[in-house]
Design a protein around this motif. Structure first.
Motif, PDB file in Angstrom:
ATOM      1  N   ARG A   1       0.873  -1.176   0.000  1.00 25.07           N
ATOM      2  CA  ARG A   1       0.000   0.000   0.000  1.00 25.07           C
ATOM      3  C   ARG A   1       0.901   1.214   0.000  1.00 25.07           C
ATOM      4  NH1 ARG A   1      -4.372   3.075   0.621  1.00 25.07           N
ATOM      5  NH2 ARG A   1      -4.426   4.646   2.259  1.00 25.07           N
ATOM      6  N   THR A   2       0.726   2.070  -1.007  1.00 23.74           N
ATOM      7  CA  THR A   2       1.480   3.314  -1.047  1.00 23.74           C
ATOM      8  C   THR A   2       0.997   4.204   0.087  1.00 23.74           C
ATOM      9  OG1 THR A   2       1.822   3.175  -3.427  1.00 23.74           O
ATOM     10  CG2 THR A   2       1.996   5.363  -2.433  1.00 23.74           C
ATOM     11  N   LEU A   3       1.923   4.690   0.873  1.00 26.13           N
ATOM     12  CA  LEU A   3       1.565   5.589   1.962  1.00 26.13           C
ATOM     13  C   LEU A   3       1.308   6.981   1.397  1.00 26.13           C
ATOM     14  CD1 LEU A   3       4.105   4.440   4.704  1.00 26.13           C
ATOM     15  CD2 LEU A   3       1.702   3.788   4.435  1.00 26.13           C
ATOM     16  N   PRO A   4       0.162   7.580   1.735  1.00 25.53           N
ATOM     17  CA  PRO A   4      -0.163   8.905   1.182  1.00 25.53           C
ATOM     18  C   PRO A   4       0.720  10.015   1.745  1.00 25.53           C
ATOM     19  CG  PRO A   4      -1.880   8.188   2.706  1.00 25.53           C
ATOM     20  CD  PRO A   4      -0.916   7.040   2.552  1.00 25.53           C
ATOM     21  N   ARG A   5       1.276   9.784   2.933  1.00 28.56           N
ATOM     22  CA  ARG A   5       2.184  10.754   3.545  1.00 28.56           C
ATOM     23  C   ARG A   5       3.449  10.026   3.962  1.00 28.56           C
ATOM     24  NH1 ARG A   5      -2.647  11.428   4.605  1.00 28.56           N
ATOM     25  NH2 ARG A   5      -2.779  10.179   6.484  1.00 28.56           N
ATOM     26  N   VAL A   6       4.567  10.659   3.703  1.00 30.89           N
ATOM     27  CA  VAL A   6       5.854  10.097   4.109  1.00 30.89           C
ATOM     28  C   VAL A   6       6.513  11.083   5.076  1.00 30.89           C
ATOM     29  CG1 VAL A   6       6.156   8.765   1.972  1.00 30.89           C
ATOM     30  CG2 VAL A   6       7.043  11.100   2.118  1.00 30.89           C
ATOM     31  N   PRO A   7       7.486  10.622   5.841  1.00 31.25           N
ATOM     32  CA  PRO A   7       8.157  11.551   6.758  1.00 31.25           C
ATOM     33  C   PRO A   7       8.707  12.753   5.990  1.00 31.25           C
ATOM     34  CG  PRO A   7       8.854   9.300   7.173  1.00 31.25           C
ATOM     35  CD  PRO A   7       8.029   9.276   5.916  1.00 31.25           C
ATOM     36  N   ASP A   8       8.610  13.940   6.594  1.00 27.76           N
ATOM     37  CA  ASP A   8       9.107  15.133   5.906  1.00 27.76           C
ATOM     38  C   ASP A   8      10.550  15.451   6.278  1.00 27.76           C
ATOM     39  OD1 ASP A   8       8.720  16.075   8.464  1.00 27.76           O
ATOM     40  OD2 ASP A   8       7.362  17.694   7.905  1.00 27.76           O
ATOM     41  N   ARG A   9      11.170  14.603   7.059  1.00 23.51           N
ATOM     42  CA  ARG A   9      12.554  14.813   7.474  1.00 23.51           C
ATOM     43  C   ARG A   9      13.484  14.811   6.268  1.00 23.51           C
ATOM     44  NH1 ARG A   9      16.065  11.238  11.847  1.00 23.51           N
ATOM     45  NH2 ARG A   9      18.096  12.023  11.209  1.00 23.51           N
ATOM     46  N   VAL A  10      14.473  15.678   6.323  1.00 20.83           N
ATOM     47  CA  VAL A  10      15.571  15.654   5.356  1.00 20.83           C
ATOM     48  C   VAL A  10      16.766  15.053   6.083  1.00 20.83           C
ATOM     49  CG1 VAL A  10      17.132  16.994   3.906  1.00 20.83           C
ATOM     50  CG2 VAL A  10      14.700  17.643   4.065  1.00 20.83           C
TER      51      VAL A  10
ATOM     52  N   GLY B   1      20.017  21.603  -2.314  1.00 20.96           N
ATOM     53  CA  GLY B   1      20.724  22.161  -1.176  1.00 20.96           C
ATOM     54  C   GLY B   1      21.403  21.107  -0.317  1.00 20.96           C
ATOM     55  N   GLY B   2      21.177  19.832  -0.634  1.00 24.79           N
ATOM     56  CA  GLY B   2      21.854  18.752   0.083  1.00 24.79           C
ATOM     57  C   GLY B   2      20.914  17.917   0.924  1.00 24.79           C
ATOM     58  N   GLY B   3      21.308  16.701   1.126  1.00 21.09           N
ATOM     59  CA  GLY B   3      20.524  15.769   1.905  1.00 21.09           C
ATOM     60  C   GLY B   3      19.576  14.961   1.035  1.00 21.09           C
ATOM     61  N   ARG B   4      18.795  14.133   1.688  1.00 17.75           N
ATOM     62  CA  ARG B   4      17.844  13.248   1.011  1.00 17.75           C
ATOM     63  C   ARG B   4      16.552  13.202   1.805  1.00 17.75           C
ATOM     64  NH1 ARG B   4      20.142   9.713  -3.261  1.00 17.75           N
ATOM     65  NH2 ARG B   4      22.253  10.496  -3.353  1.00 17.75           N
ATOM     66  N   ARG B   5      15.492  12.904   1.078  1.00 11.56           N
ATOM     67  CA  ARG B   5      14.197  12.734   1.729  1.00 11.56           C
ATOM     68  C   ARG B   5      13.476  11.570   1.083  1.00 11.56           C
ATOM     69  NH1 ARG B   5      11.871  18.122   1.378  1.00 11.56           N
ATOM     70  NH2 ARG B   5      11.523  17.703   3.562  1.00 11.56           N
ATOM     71  N   ILE B   6      12.548  11.016   1.828  1.00 14.88           N
ATOM     72  CA  ILE B   6      11.725   9.940   1.287  1.00 14.88           C
ATOM     73  C   ILE B   6      10.699  10.554   0.349  1.00 14.88           C
ATOM     74  CG2 ILE B   6      10.041   8.145   1.830  1.00 14.88           C
ATOM     75  CD1 ILE B   6      11.496   7.802   4.532  1.00 14.88           C
ATOM     76  N   VAL B   7      10.636  10.022  -0.871  1.00 12.75           N
ATOM     77  CA  VAL B   7       9.674  10.531  -1.855  1.00 12.75           C
ATOM     78  C   VAL B   7       8.550   9.535  -2.134  1.00 12.75           C
ATOM     79  CG1 VAL B   7      11.299  12.125  -2.951  1.00 12.75           C
ATOM     80  CG2 VAL B   7      11.134   9.756  -3.782  1.00 12.75           C
ATOM     81  N   HIS B   8       8.739   8.298  -1.705  1.00  8.64           N
ATOM     82  CA  HIS B   8       7.706   7.276  -1.916  1.00  8.64           C
ATOM     83  C   HIS B   8       7.941   6.175  -0.894  1.00  8.64           C
ATOM     84  CE1 HIS B   8       5.965   3.638  -3.888  1.00  8.64           C
ATOM     85  NE2 HIS B   8       4.993   4.496  -4.138  1.00  8.64           N
ATOM     86  N   ALA B   9       6.849   5.665  -0.320  1.00 13.23           N
ATOM     87  CA  ALA B   9       6.974   4.563   0.634  1.00 13.23           C
ATOM     88  C   ALA B   9       5.756   3.660   0.518  1.00 13.23           C
ATOM     89  CB  ALA B   9       7.099   5.089   2.057  1.00 13.23           C
ATOM     90  N   VAL B  10       5.996   2.375   0.762  1.00 10.13           N
ATOM     91  CA  VAL B  10       4.905   1.406   0.789  1.00 10.13           C
ATOM     92  C   VAL B  10       4.987   0.614   2.092  1.00 10.13           C
ATOM     93  CG1 VAL B  10       4.717   1.176  -1.721  1.00 10.13           C
ATOM     94  CG2 VAL B  10       6.193  -0.385  -0.449  1.00 10.13           C
ATOM     95  N   ALA B  11       3.819   0.114   2.503  1.00  9.83           N
ATOM     96  CA  ALA B  11       3.718  -0.730   3.691  1.00  9.83           C
ATOM     97  C   ALA B  11       2.979  -2.010   3.321  1.00  9.83           C
ATOM     98  CB  ALA B  11       2.964   0.005   4.795  1.00  9.83           C
ATOM     99  N   GLU B  12       3.331  -3.070   3.997  1.00  5.97           N
ATOM    100  CA  GLU B  12       2.638  -4.351   3.820  1.00  5.97           C
ATOM    101  C   GLU B  12       1.209  -4.216   4.332  1.00  5.97           C
ATOM    102  OE1 GLU B  12       1.552  -7.392   2.591  1.00  5.97           O
ATOM    103  OE2 GLU B  12       3.655  -8.020   2.798  1.00  5.97           O
TER     104      GLU B  12
END
Length: 171
Positions: free
Chosen positions: A22-31, A83-94
């Protein structure tokens, strides 16, 4: 000091991919910083039964599997941030209830961030762990179970493989 070995899929004999993603509609906004990303890319391999997660990366995707069962629970794809760093752009859960009982997308997004921060990076992640407990209390409609039990069940312990030191999930 030798470079840490990168955890790879081939190190595990019994992994099970996510069967009903299941694609998560919201992912962590942390960079995550580039240093964090490099540590996440190294992965995390549980050392004993008190550790609950095995984490490894392929390309830009991080796979989070339960250590006892090998069941894939989450997969999170990262991308560089201007500007540097990475963020989650897509996530799925079982979402197969025989494999994972979770059904709350926000809780699962929080789980991904907490496992990466606490288990993989070794951060204290006190705020995230508190939010995880509050989220679980909301799900079950009660706070009868101690925070320590919830955290141990969800996150387990974390060992610092380089020092043999254990970090308690509640402290």
């Amino acid at each position: 000091m030798p470079e840490p070995e990168r955890v790879t899929r081939s190190m595990f004999f019994d992994l099970h991919p996510i069967s009903i993603p299941r694609t998560l509609p919201r992912v962590p906004d942390r960079v995550w910083s580039e240093d964090d990303w490099e540590r996440i890319r190294l992965g995390y391999r549980s050392a004993d039964m008190d550790e609950k997660w095995n984490v490894f990366t392929e390309e830009e995707t991080v796979f989070l599997h339960r250590s006892w069962t090998g069941i894939g629970v989450f997969a999170a794809t990262f991308a560089p941030v201007e500007g540097g760093g990475r963020r989650i752009v897509h996530a799925v859960a079982e979402r197969d209830p025989e494999r994972y009982k979770g059904t709350d997308d926000d809780h699962d997004s929080l789980m991904i961030e907490t496992v990466l921060g606490f288990v993989v990076l070794g951060e204290s992640a006190v705020d995230l762990r508190s939010k995880l407990v509050e989220s679980k209390y909301r799900q079950v409609g009660s706070d009868d179970v101690s925070a320590g039990v919830i955290l141990h069940s969800a996150l387990g312990l974390r060992s610092d493989a380089g020092r043999g030191k254990r970090t308690e999930e509640t402290g």
